[in-house]
Design an enzyme around this catalytic site. Structure first.
Site, PDB file in Angstrom:
ATOM      1  N   THR A   1       0.815  -1.220   0.000  1.00 29.48           N
ATOM      2  CA  THR A   1       0.000   0.000   0.000  1.00 29.48           C
ATOM      3  C   THR A   1       0.850   1.273   0.000  1.00 29.48           C
ATOM      4  OG1 THR A   1      -1.712  -1.166   1.191  1.00 29.48           O
ATOM      5  CG2 THR A   1      -1.760   1.242   1.336  1.00 29.48           C
TER       6      THR A   1
ATOM      7  N   GLY B   1     -22.689  -0.220  30.060  1.00 28.53           N
ATOM      8  CA  GLY B   1     -21.460   0.421  30.500  1.00 28.53           C
ATOM      9  C   GLY B   1     -20.318  -0.571  30.682  1.00 28.53           C
TER      10      GLY B   1
ATOM     11  N   ASP C   1     -10.293  -2.756   0.559  1.00 20.85           N
ATOM     12  CA  ASP C   1     -11.467  -2.057   1.084  1.00 20.85           C
ATOM     13  C   ASP C   1     -12.738  -2.791   0.655  1.00 20.85           C
ATOM     14  OD1 ASP C   1     -12.692   0.701   2.065  1.00 20.85           O
ATOM     15  OD2 ASP C   1     -13.723   0.108   0.219  1.00 20.85           O
TER      16      ASP C   1
ATOM     17  N   GLU D   1      -6.332  -5.366   3.541  1.00 22.53           N
ATOM     18  CA  GLU D   1      -6.434  -6.490   2.606  1.00 22.53           C
ATOM     19  C   GLU D   1      -7.588  -6.246   1.624  1.00 22.53           C
ATOM     20  OE1 GLU D   1      -4.944  -9.814   2.468  1.00 22.53           O
ATOM     21  OE2 GLU D   1      -3.373  -9.361   3.904  1.00 22.53           O
TER      22      GLU D   1
ATOM     23  N   THR E   1     -11.201  -2.468   5.944  1.00 19.27           N
ATOM     24  CA  THR E   1     -10.396  -1.655   5.034  1.00 19.27           C
ATOM     25  C   THR E   1      -9.157  -2.386   4.526  1.00 19.27           C
ATOM     26  OG1 THR E   1     -11.119   0.369   6.144  1.00 19.27           O
ATOM     27  CG2 THR E   1      -9.101   0.504   4.847  1.00 19.27           C
TER      28      THR E   1
ATOM     29  N   GLY F   1       2.699  -2.880   8.356  1.00 19.12           N
ATOM     30  CA  GLY F   1       2.821  -3.572   9.638  1.00 19.12           C
ATOM     31  C   GLY F   1       4.213  -4.155   9.778  1.00 19.12           C
TER      32      GLY F   1
ATOM     33  N   ARG G   1     -26.768 -11.018  34.355  1.00 21.62           N
ATOM     34  CA  ARG G   1     -27.262  -9.689  34.666  1.00 21.62           C
ATOM     35  C   ARG G   1     -28.792  -9.662  34.719  1.00 21.62           C
ATOM     36  NH1 ARG G   1     -25.777  -4.479  36.148  1.00 21.62           N
ATOM     37  NH2 ARG G   1     -26.946  -2.912  35.002  1.00 21.62           N
TER      38      ARG G   1
ATOM     39  N   SER H   1      -6.344   1.293  -2.452  1.00 22.27           N
ATOM     40  CA  SER H   1      -7.043   0.167  -3.061  1.00 22.27           C
ATOM     41  C   SER H   1      -6.583  -0.096  -4.488  1.00 22.27           C
ATOM     42  CB  SER H   1      -8.540   0.445  -3.070  1.00 22.27           C
ATOM     43  OG  SER H   1      -8.990   0.575  -1.751  1.00 22.27           O
TER      44      SER H   1
END
Lengths: 754, 754
Positions: free
Chosen positions: B272, B527, B552, B550, B548, B311, B443, B278
């Site tokens: 990229t 919460g 979009d 690999e 997004t 990365g 809960r 893209s």
């Protein structure tokens, strides 16, 4: 002079006809605009008129070969298309005509078609192989005018505040460590307090100007600085201060309000408990009046009955604690009591335990914490006693005898906070939309090999469709919330129950809208949207919890729906209910009478853009959902099913009604607002946004409308096409639209928005 | 013995009839199950049978008074309802009968009704005023069996890996500082590499087992540990290692692959660029072959042509750089070249600039960065030359002559990464669903004043509806991706283009599904879901970017849709296209012939639960969208609009087709998979999940189906009711369903999931 296959009269219409037919989108009313123009065009010969009319027959459209021929005529002319012309297509036509004719007059009728059909360069520029002089944006409308319309009566306060925010202390930065972040936000809150912004909603004797709507307007602006700042500001001045102002009496105001407004007294609003989020009436903390010592004992009975997510918990010296008030052994229901929690050295007082809630998905500049009370004693005067007091003789007294009504009256006074939450959400959405639009007006991707430049991503239809209806919604919701704030602050209307119902629904649909929009903007900015420096990521994390706090959206929508039902004084199990149903049925029958096949198949632009259609559709949906809901509940109850269980069974129906009611309300308010706008030019733009909002929402529920037979399949498709087309039509004005939000430049720090 | 108004025979049916009629939900086929049972019940007298049959007339249902009377009979009996009974309702009936009769036989026919109608305690327990012995969950199904089915052939690898993850180094914690976080994740990746997990997809001579599907299975498990770990692991072993494995030749494998698999050689995948996300084909980085020095010069031409979001950029010593390969002045298109970026001392090499991308919305344990190359020289051998090589004589050679085809072949080999991204997304969704379900089973909130305890939030219909269809989808997508991984890894099928199209679409719908699901889970936990300690917040931030990277999603869906079109060998502008349209039209006509009013009004359970209906509906939608899309494109092209512009105009249509195709594909694969399951009991459960998936998706597109006249309004409502009812029906098994995901207990660290 060159020779053309077409006469000059016809030639000038060719670009228009090519644009019209290549997309095949014109409705009957639009065709008739063109027809009429041609008829009135005295420059045309009768045979020219006849030829042009033949080409307007939707049943018998021009042949593809004809279209290709038109295209070649335009392409071979080498005439340029200049997007910045006032009438780009008419001007292209004129220059085309001039090639073949030395002294022709320009046909002014074409301008009429161009305006009336809303034909925009981005509808057609790609259809021609001529050179296009592109413009990222149009200056036909003025962002400052839009901003002024949105600011309304708060223009002065807002403008001043925008200037005030232009200080280094408000500059946004990545802050990862929660202690640093909280420290920074505390400083900001204190500065705002010192400068009188915290007290704006309080009376002048406490440092304010008694103007809640203006307070709401500046509150929204804090979202442009940072979500944590907005929330901590809201907790300190709106929730803590608001509880003193609204639930307390003069003695509390005199003692605390001025210092609260200046942020000299920092406080928190301790309502929610770990075991009880949405069910405030079920909270477990007790406040027991002890007659002998004339004091109130605050106590957390169980380990999970602590106060939770309490904003400002780590900085506060006082808490407004909601607890079951027990006087003389009797539970008088939930009341608020002021409880000091720290001393002057910021040491937590005896009997009180405060724990940090730790890191969160967002809002890490807000110090949320848990609080436990172990038999904490405060004087009787600390009870905020506007709606329920303990008298000198130790007896409880309230002017509101019904405990249920008392509880809702007390909560109702705090509805302003809910409006602010929704305003904050809209602010977040505006910010994300501005960033995404500005990015899309810079970023290019892919291209047509013929063109030199790749396309701006804002020129993709999918991109227009994901951002433009959201921009329209932001306008609609801004106006809606301003109106709700006005009604809420209108002291001549003391009964706020109706507003409470309305705000419950609006807060839900608006906070969801904001989350969806911010997510869409994140994705629309691709990897850039994922970087913190571009702000959208933080907005996403911060606004996320808006769907939960100040009332979980699913719970609030049910509240709104029940409010709608009780508006009809529907008393289930009683005779009154049957008459209500009768009333509803007759109203629906009135509406249904208009829904004949002609109506449900009406796809004309005139009709689809008519507010009457939108109102009718929204109202039909609300009424129909109310009626069927009431019928279902009645049927369950008749079979012996208890009311609580019956309501559980219709839960999804309640949610649908709550949403439908809120959408109708927002549209109605916006529509009325548009009528009051005096700038005729921008009024048209606002009305177009309203139309987009309406059609977008009707299409979102198209399954339901089709199920009901309210619209036909053809009409559903026509509505979808109109949403797409309106989104494209607004493309040239999209930057002006986001600039109209008025976000100060010093807040727009995202590098991709430069 | 007590006396009853009803005969014993009838009395035993009363609870069933009350349940059946209080909800009014039974379809004709369900009524007939009850009718048949009554007819075959030899214990009933003829007049009893007649009375019971009268109460089964949908046209003439029992009166409300009758129902109330039934209810009183049950209530006054004081019989308990025990949810853990195998047949709770039949057993209640039996005990009711026993009150009035000393020695009656239990009517076994009732069990038959209970099973066949899928009547679950949570459908009716609230209808009775009798004491209910509640159970949070049922043990009718076995989570271990489900887990084994999902693990499939990877059971051994997965079980070992789950054990391996039970080490302190993998314990999850809040890590705010990116340097610390990245350091931790690097350690984790290195440990995984050392233990052979990185190389699993490589051949055994490089330390692997040549098993890509097993690699995919353990990859998904890393999401349970931490999203950053999964992504960094994928970059190092899947993308960087994968580019060497798939695009390189033996010399590269021998030199680099073993060390890559052990994480001794850290590398990044530099594809990229800032200016080109893209549009990989449009990247600007050049790799120019310099014959004299027999080397390749890597260069970043402009400031915005740097590699971005890479990365592992800060930890790598080598990069697999994608660039335009220029040999002898000719651009041969995009190729990958191995470029050393740091020396042994981790100093960045000359000519290379690397910058940190900074903080992100999520994945802050991954070191993303930007890279610029300034005339960086690498030897010719560094070209990954499986599909295009520079020969000794300095000339370029590729066996694939068509540059377009070459480009897509190269990208196609990397599709495994896209499957892994989707698998990671499903892993994230599973984790969030498990946490939300376990929280909802603990809960309590609000209550019926009659009951002692507040309801579990899992017992709210709205809560069931927001979580259960998502659980069904997680099962469907897990199975789908396993199948795609199998097909992708099948070396007997060298042409991966079809799989590439399919994966493009599936990656899009699955990553969106995961994001929506995680958001829903966050809100469902209120919460608590906002606190980082409960894990959902991080999953949300981490999985967000999966839509997004690999590829979009919007771009990929268009790719998928174009793949569908080209599957029909649609060559626009040619005669071939017309015949394709004819073929499509005739297929649609076949389908349409079944859509008569009887079909579009069929609302019977038999029909709505039949996979034939689901397949037909999905297939009709895909075909119809393909046909109308092709028609629209042809029409534009006939009018002379260039193909690029024509595709732009149908962008939203392309997206719809891409989604429709992917949903159909997932359902089809899951359906075939169910048929192969040998455990009959759990097969039924899986089939039910498939039905819920199908009806949920058909209902999501109900507007379209209604527009088409494919279904009627009545059928649309019936589908919605079935989705709600199936969600309720699965309530008792919901914990088993999420436990079936097999998330190891040591990964489930969220306090609310305890």
């Amino acid at each position: 002079m060159v020779k053309s296959d077409y006469s000059i009269g016809i030639l000038q219409y060719i670009p228009f006809f090519y644009v019209i037919w290549s997309d095949d989108l014109l409705s009957a009313s639009e065709i008739s605009v063109v027809k009429k123009t041609i008829e009135q065009d005295s420059a045309l010969e009768p045979d020219e008129k006849e030829q042009l009319s033949l080409w307007l027959d939707r049943e018998n459209p021009p042949a593809d070969e004809e279209l290709k021929h038109w295209k070649h005529t335009i392409t071979n002319s080498n005439v340029k298309l200049i997007e910045s012309d006032t009438y780009p297509l008419a001007s292209l036509s004129q220059r085309l005509g001039n090639l073949y004719c030395d002294s022709c007059d320009f046909n002014d009728h074409l301008k009429h078609i161009e305006i009336n059909l809303g034909i925009q360069p981005n509808h057609y520029n790609h259809l021609f192989d001529v050179e296009v002089i592109h413009h990222k944006t149009s200056d036909f409308y003025n962002a400052k005018v839009l901003d002024a319309i949105l600011k309304g009566p708060h223009a002065k306060a807002v403008d001043e505040f925008r200037g005030f925010l232009n200080q280094p202390i408000f500059h946004w930065d990545v802050r990862r460590n929660k202690e640093d972040f909280r420290g920074k936000v505390l400083e900001q809150v204190q500065l705002l307090g010192t400068n009188g912004y915290g007290a704006m909603a309080y009376d002048s004797e406490y440092g304010g100007i008694g103007n809640m709507p203006a307070y709401g307007a500046i509150f929204e602006h804090l979202m442009f600085v940072d979500g944590s700042l907005a929330v901590k500001f809201g907790v300190q001045f709106g929730l803590f201060g608001g509880s003193i102002q609204k639930l307390g009496t003069k003695k509390h105001h005199d003692q605390y309000l001025a210092n609260t407004g200046k942020a000299k007294l920092l406080g928190c609003f301790a309502m929610t408990e770990t075991g009880h989020g949405s069910n405030v009436r079920g909270i477990k903390t007790t406040a027991t009046y002890h007659k002998k010592s004339d004091s109130i004992i605050i106590h957390t009975p169980g380990q999970n009955d602590n106060k939770e997510y309490i904003g400002n918990a780590l900085h506060s010296t006082m808490a407004s604690v909601f607890a079951q008030l027990i006087v003389d052994g009797k539970n008088e229901g939930v009341h608020a009591i002021l409880v000091p929690v720290r001393d002057k050295n910021h040491t937590v007082l005896e009997g009180i335990t405060i724990e940090d809630n730790g890191y969160k998905l967002g809002l890490n500049g807000v110090d949320n914490g848990k609080i436990w009370f172990n038999q904490v004693k405060v004087p009787r005067e600390n009870l905020l006693d506007k709606y329920g007091e303990i008298r000198d003789d130790g007896s409880y007294f309230s002017a509101i005898k019904n405990p249920n009504k008392r509880f809702f009256t007390m909560l109702g006074t705090l509805v302003g906070g809910r409006i602010c939450v929704a305003k904050g959400a809209v602010g977040g959405a505006k910010m994300a939309l501005s960033i995404a639009v500005k990015h899309a007006l810079n970023r290019r991707q892919f291209n047509d090999s013929v063109k030199v430049q790749e396309d701006l991503i804002m020129d993709y239809p999918t991109h227009q469709l994901r951002l433009t209806p959201a921009i329209a919604s932001a306008y609609v919701y801004h106006v809606t919330l301003e109106e709700m704030m006005k009604r809420y602050s209108d002291n001549s209307q003391p009964d706020k129950r109706k507003i409470e119902t309305q705000v419950a629904g609006l807060k839900s649909i608006i906070t969801w809208f904001a989350n969806d929009t911010i997510q869409e903007c994140r994705e629309a900015c691709g990897g850039k949207g994922y970087l913190l420096e571009n702000r959208i990521a933080n907005l996403k994390g911060d606004v996320d919890i808006f769907t939960t706090f100040e009332g979980d959206n699913n719970v609030l929508l049910q509240l709104a729906a029940k409010g709608v039902l009780s508006d009809f004084k529907a008393e289930f199990n009683s005779a009154g209910f049957t008459s209500v149903l009768k009333l509803l049925r007759s109203q629906l029958a009135d509406k249904l009478s208009t829904i004949n096949p002609i109506y449900s198949n009406k796809v004309d632009k005139e009709h689809l853009y008519n507010p009457k259609f939108h109102k009718h559709a929204f109202n039909y949906r609300t009424r129909r959902l109310t009626y069927t809901l009431a019928m279902r509940i009645r049927s369950y109850i008749k079979k012996g099913i208890p009311s609580y269980q019956a309501f559980l069974k219709v839960q999804t129906h309640l949610l649908a009604l709550g949403k439908a009611y809120s959408v109708e309300l927002a549209y109605t308010i916006f529509n009325e607002f548009c009528a009051s706008v005096t700038d005729e030019k921008h009024k048209v733009l606002l009305e177009k946004l309203g139309t987009l909002y309406a059609l977008h929402h009707i299409y979102n529920d198209t399954g339901w409308y089709l199920e009901q037979g309210y619209i036909s399949g053809t009409k559903s498709k026509a509505i979808r096409q109109r949403v797409e087309r309106l989104s494209t039509e607004l493309r040239p004005h999209i930057e002006v639209l986001v600039d109209g939000f008025g976000i100060p430049e010093h807040c727009m720090t995202a590098p991709i928005a430069k």
